[in-house]
Design an enzyme around this catalytic site. Structure first.
Site, PDB file in Angstrom:
ATOM      1  CB  CYS A  88     -11.096  -6.725   7.273  1.00  0.00           C
ATOM      2  SG  CYS A  88     -10.564  -8.423   7.400  1.00  0.00           S
ATOM      3  CG  ASP A  89     -10.593  -3.448   4.724  1.00  0.00           C
ATOM      4  OD1 ASP A  89     -10.426  -3.132   5.917  1.00  0.00           O
ATOM      5  OD2 ASP A  89      -9.659  -3.822   3.988  1.00  0.00           O
TER       6      ASP A  89
ATOM      7  CB  CYS B  35     -10.430  -9.141   4.382  1.00  0.00           C
ATOM      8  SG  CYS B  35     -11.385  -9.675   5.805  1.00  0.00           S
TER       9      CYS B  35
END
Ligand SMILES: Cc1cc2nc3c(=O)[nH]c(=O)nc-3n(C[C@H](O)[C@H](O)[C@H](O)COP(=O)(O)OP(=O)(O)OC[C@H]3O[C@@H](n4cnc5c(N)ncnc54)[C@H](O)[C@@H]3O)c2cc1C
Length: 386
Positions: free
Chosen positions: A210-211, A207
């Protein structure tokens, strides 16, 4: 039935202190905590047989405990549908027509089986040969006409065993609903490469949203061929100094506008006909080993984001909260009711012998009517016509 104008969700308004472990899938305390330089610690959790990793407020994969301090909206939807293929879009049409406030998450129209189907000629009522993507757009527009809201976003986790239920987006927001319909299809990856599991949360991620921020000024690679892969590569250019977009195919499965966006992104270098063999590193990722037509090559990158597709049901955001059937799909009864009250599943993710758009759509209808029965505490399913 009348038309419903479900108001779109207002922005996140408060902070979620902690997501508790409840119900049958009891998550345990973190198995371990690893800190890599300059990053918040990676926590590993076990739910049943599954181990997940995440950072507080940053999800790597599926764990409810990874979701502390996330912004949560006060809005409680009647129904959240995860997946906007024929199963999810049809479910949305029926829940919206039943005057249920409906929100659909879909990561990309061309990330699902119908979305990538070039021509579909066997969908009842559609005499002309249509692309699956065009059929899907029509289904979505039909649901939107009755008030369903679609968000282009990936769901990375859920809490299904409490009321209201919670759904976590890759952007870090928490959404709530009385009922959840899972319709994510069966294009999940079926195997991992050496080093992937060991380095998950320490350089390997599924992701970018997300990261991605952890890779400011660093070189990363993205692996896959779909529109989702391209989207995630573009997102990473906000942070990374260079993004290698690696695909095993001769060209990416994306439309012309996406090709144009990619060619304008100076930080992206596309490597075609190139396979990911393995990922190596000690504390974090040090390099990826690629197989090119010319032979093997080491690619020194700090992050490896993987978005390849396979033939497995996509259930990583469920974290063992729902019972599965013998084929690894979500177990449902003939009304699409799962093992957790208020949670329904439909479409290819059930892993039935027949996987067709019309079957997925039919199951989406059943799931929606069952959700309406659950929410309105009916003893029988309400008819969608008068
Ligand atoms: C190449 C090909 C050709 C086909 N041809 C035909 C045909 O001619 N006729 C026919 O009837 N059927 C055909 N099928 C089968 C048909 O496409 C599927 O049975 C049907 O699309 C299944 O619908 P679904 O909604 O369950 O899943 P999908 O269509 O796969 O949709 C799932 C959706 O979930 C979304 N999603 C997944 N994970 C997440 C997440 N974590 N968060 C948010 N969203 C997520 C995806 O973006 C996707 O849009 C074909 C399939 C393929 C692969």
């Amino acid at each position: 039935m009348g038309k419903k104008g479900g108001k779109p969700d207002e922005k996140a308004t408060h902070t979620q202190e902690e997501v508790g472990a409840q119900g049958s899938a009891q998550a345990q305390a973190p198995l371990s905590s690893r800190r890599t330089s300059g990053r918040s610690p990676v926590l590993l959790f076990r739910i049943g047989d599954l181990v997940f990793g995440g950072r507080p407020g940053r999800l790597v994969d599926g764990s409810r405990e990874a979701y502390t301090n996330r912004p949560m909206s006060d809005t409680v939807y009647d129904v959240i549908i995860i997946g906007g293929g024929p199963a999810g879009a049809t479910a949305a049409l029926y829940t919206a027509r039943a005057e249920l406030k409906t929100l659909v998450f879909d990561k990309a129209i061309r990330a699902g089986a119908l979305g990538i189907t070039g021509k579909i000629a066997n969908y009842p009522g559609i005499k002309e040969v249509l692309s699956g993507e065009e059929l899907l757009r029509r289904m979505r527009e039909h649901a939107e006409l009755y008030g369903a809201k679609f968000i282009k976003s990936k769901v990375t986790g859920t809490v299904l065993t409490q009321d209201p239920k919670q759904v976590f987006s890759a952007e870090g927001e928490v959404y709530q609903a009385k009922a959840v319909i899972v319709a994510t299809g069966s294009m999940g990856r079926s195997h991992t490469v050496p080093g992937e599991q060991e380095l998950l949360g320490r350089g390997v991620s599924y992701c970018a949203t997300c990261d991605g921020a952890f890779y400011k000024g660093q070189e990363v690679m993205v692996y896959g061929s779909s529109e989702e892969t391209a989207d995630e590569a573009l997102f990473l250019t906000r942070y990374a100094s260079k993004v290698f977009l690696v695909t095993p195919k001769p060209k990416l499965d994306v439309h012309e506008p996406m090709h144009a966006k990619l060619s304008e992104a100076t930080k992206i270098e596309i490597l075609t006909k190139t396979r990911l063999k393995s990922i190596a590193g000690e504390e974090g990722v040090d390099h990826a080993v690629l197989i090119k037509t010319t032979g093997e090559e080491k690619l020194p990158v700090k992050g490896v984001f993987i978005f390849t597709q396979g033939g497995k049901p996509i259930i990583d955001f469920i974290g063992g909260q729902l019972e599965l059937n013998a084929k690894g799909g979500i177990k449902v009864n003939e009304e699409m009711v799962t093992s957790v009250p208020g949670v329904f599943a439909c479409g290819d993710m059930l892993v039935r012998e027949v996987q067709q758009a019309v079957v997925a759509a039919g199951e989406g209808c059943l799931a929606a009517l069952s959700a309406d029965k659950f929410i309105n505490k009916r003893t029988t399913v309400a008819k969608d016509y008068k």
